[in-house]
Design a protein around this motif. Structure first.
Motif, mmCIF file in Angstrom:
data_model
loop_
_atom_site.group_PDB
_atom_site.id
_atom_site.type_symbol
_atom_site.label_atom_id
_atom_site.label_comp_id
_atom_site.label_asym_id
_atom_site.label_seq_id
_atom_site.Cartn_x
_atom_site.Cartn_y
_atom_site.Cartn_z
ATOM 1 N N LYS A 162 0.824 -1.207 0.000
ATOM 2 C CA LYS A 162 0.000 0.000 0.000
ATOM 3 C C LYS A 162 0.855 1.252 0.000
ATOM 4 N N MET A 163 1.925 1.245 0.792
ATOM 5 C CA MET A 163 2.822 2.408 0.812
ATOM 6 C C MET A 163 3.436 2.637 -0.563
ATOM 7 N N ALA A 164 3.875 1.543 -1.209
ATOM 8 C CA ALA A 164 4.490 1.658 -2.531
ATOM 9 C C ALA A 164 3.470 2.115 -3.566
ATOM 10 N N ALA A 165 2.234 1.610 -3.473
ATOM 11 C CA ALA A 165 1.194 2.008 -4.434
ATOM 12 C C ALA A 165 0.910 3.496 -4.320
ATOM 13 N N ARG A 166 0.863 4.012 -3.093
ATOM 14 C CA ARG A 166 0.664 5.456 -2.911
ATOM 15 C C ARG A 166 1.869 6.240 -3.413
ATOM 16 N N PHE A 167 3.053 5.705 -3.180
ATOM 17 C CA PHE A 167 4.273 6.376 -3.633
ATOM 18 C C PHE A 167 4.303 6.444 -5.158
ATOM 19 N N PHE A 168 3.862 5.367 -5.820
ATOM 20 C CA PHE A 168 3.863 5.343 -7.282
ATOM 21 C C PHE A 168 2.874 6.335 -7.873
ATOM 22 N N LEU A 169 1.815 6.694 -7.143
ATOM 23 C CA LEU A 169 0.793 7.613 -7.653
ATOM 24 C C LEU A 169 1.133 9.090 -7.427
ATOM 25 N N LEU A 170 2.244 9.367 -6.765
ATOM 26 C CA LEU A 170 2.610 10.756 -6.494
ATOM 27 C C LEU A 170 2.971 11.490 -7.785
ATOM 28 N N THR A 171 2.681 12.789 -7.807
ATOM 29 C CA THR A 171 3.103 13.615 -8.939
ATOM 30 C C THR A 171 4.560 14.009 -8.747
ATOM 31 N N ARG A 172 5.125 14.624 -9.780
ATOM 32 C CA ARG A 172 6.532 15.018 -9.716
ATOM 33 C C ARG A 172 6.765 16.043 -8.602
ATOM 34 N N ASP A 173 5.778 16.910 -8.349
ATOM 35 C CA ASP A 173 5.911 17.924 -7.304
ATOM 36 C C ASP A 173 5.827 17.321 -5.914
ATOM 37 N N GLN A 174 5.074 16.240 -5.769
ATOM 38 C CA GLN A 174 4.873 15.646 -4.445
ATOM 39 C C GLN A 174 6.024 14.736 -4.013
ATOM 40 N N VAL A 175 6.815 14.255 -4.959
ATOM 41 C CA VAL A 175 7.943 13.381 -4.614
ATOM 42 C C VAL A 175 9.071 14.242 -4.062
ATOM 43 N N LYS A 176 9.470 13.955 -2.824
ATOM 44 C CA LYS A 176 10.505 14.754 -2.162
ATOM 45 C C LYS A 176 11.812 13.992 -1.988
ATOM 46 N N VAL A 177 11.895 12.774 -2.533
ATOM 47 C CA VAL A 177 13.117 11.973 -2.446
ATOM 48 C C VAL A 177 13.518 11.570 -3.858
ATOM 49 N N GLU A 178 14.741 11.116 -3.995
ATOM 50 C CA GLU A 178 15.224 10.669 -5.294
ATOM 51 C C GLU A 178 14.641 9.287 -5.584
ATOM 52 N N VAL A 179 14.043 9.123 -6.758
ATOM 53 C CA VAL A 179 13.416 7.855 -7.129
ATOM 54 C C VAL A 179 14.490 6.928 -7.688
ATOM 55 N N PRO A 180 14.618 5.695 -7.163
ATOM 56 C CA PRO A 180 15.631 4.759 -7.655
ATOM 57 C C PRO A 180 15.360 4.335 -9.101
ATOM 58 N N GLU A 181 16.428 3.962 -9.806
ATOM 59 C CA GLU A 181 16.319 3.556 -11.211
ATOM 60 C C GLU A 181 15.463 2.302 -11.370
ATOM 61 N N LYS A 182 15.486 1.427 -10.366
ATOM 62 C CA LYS A 182 14.740 0.170 -10.444
ATOM 63 C C LYS A 182 13.242 0.388 -10.607
ATOM 64 N N ILE A 183 12.739 1.469 -10.055
ATOM 65 C CA ILE A 183 11.280 1.655 -10.020
ATOM 66 C C ILE A 183 10.818 2.901 -10.762
ATOM 67 N N LYS A 184 11.686 3.563 -11.498
ATOM 68 C CA LYS A 184 11.271 4.776 -12.215
ATOM 69 C C LYS A 184 10.161 4.486 -13.218
ATOM 70 N N HIS A 185 10.183 3.300 -13.816
ATOM 71 C CA HIS A 185 9.157 2.953 -14.803
ATOM 72 C C HIS A 185 7.786 2.746 -14.163
ATOM 73 N N LEU A 186 7.724 2.531 -12.849
ATOM 74 C CA LEU A 186 6.446 2.304 -12.155
ATOM 75 C C LEU A 186 5.778 3.607 -11.695
ATOM 76 N N MET A 187 6.512 4.701 -11.697
ATOM 77 C CA MET A 187 5.954 5.970 -11.223
ATOM 78 C C MET A 187 4.872 6.459 -12.199
ATOM 79 N N ALA A 188 3.789 6.986 -11.640
ATOM 80 C CA ALA A 188 2.631 7.391 -12.451
ATOM 81 C C ALA A 188 2.973 8.540 -13.380
#
Length: 197
Positions: A162-188
């Motif tokens: 659930k935490m990851a699903a919410r993290f994946f739905l964040l917009t670019r403005d809402q993400v406050k940490v660096e997104v790892p390369e492994k999961i960049k393709h999963l970001m909304a």
């Protein structure tokens, strides 16, 4: 010398003959009805609303004021109508596909001086935590749950999902940490940019 049997205190704390209460009606006491006609028509297996309808009395007279009473009245009327018609028609239960996470489009950013004063869908601390777990294990939530070095809060597999699903739905403005390369393709926001191209 031995003790006499009559002076020995019983373990139950009662000395001599004392009666225990008859607790047949400890939790439910049936209504005591004095009127003969009402007593004949009253069925203790039915609800009070159904019994009053059989007697010809109106139940939930304040239903226009109280919504809960209106719902109770409607359900009692439906039960009475189904009993009266004695139809064996069964309704199918509709199941809905419930997403693992909420849709973040409806959440507004409240004005504030710092990020903590604004309402974020995922707090900055949770973003750091799930980022650390996702960077190490990708989307393998079972391995993530078993790793107590990165998952030091020992969250369950479903909580991490659930935490990851919410993290994946964040917009670019809402993400406050660096997104790892492994999961960049999963970001909304990455998926929407690819769809836009």
């Amino acid at each position: 010398m031995g003790r006499k049997a009559g002076t020995k205190k019983r373990r139950a704390g009662r000395i001599g003959k004392t009666k225990l209460k008859n607790r047949n009606y400890q939790f439910y006491k049936p209504p005591q009805i004095n009127d003969k006609t009402v007593r004949e028509l009253w069925n203790p297996r039915k609800s009070p609303a159904a019994n009053m309808a059989v007697l010809g009395l109106q139940t939930a007279v304040n239903s226009s004021i109280d919504a809960r009473a209106a719902i109770a009245l409607q359900s009692a009327q439906e039960k009475n109508s189904s009993i009266a018609t004695k139809s064996n028609s069964k309704k199918a239960i509709e199941l809905f596909d419930i997403p693992e996470s909420d849709n973040m489009n409806g959440i507004m950013m409240l004005p504030g001086k710092t990020f903590a004063q604004r309402k974020l869908p995922v707090s900055i601390e949770d973003q750091k935590y799930i980022r650390k777990c996702l960077a190490r294990h990708g989307d393998d939530y079972h391995a993530m749950m078993r790793d107590i070095k990165t998952n030091d809060m020992q969250y369950t597999e479903s909580k991490l999902k659930k935490m990851a699903a919410r993290f994946f739905l964040l917009t670019r403005d809402q993400v406050k940490v660096e997104v790892p390369e492994k999961i960049k393709h999963l970001m909304a926001y990455n998926q929407s940019e690819k769809m836009g191209k």
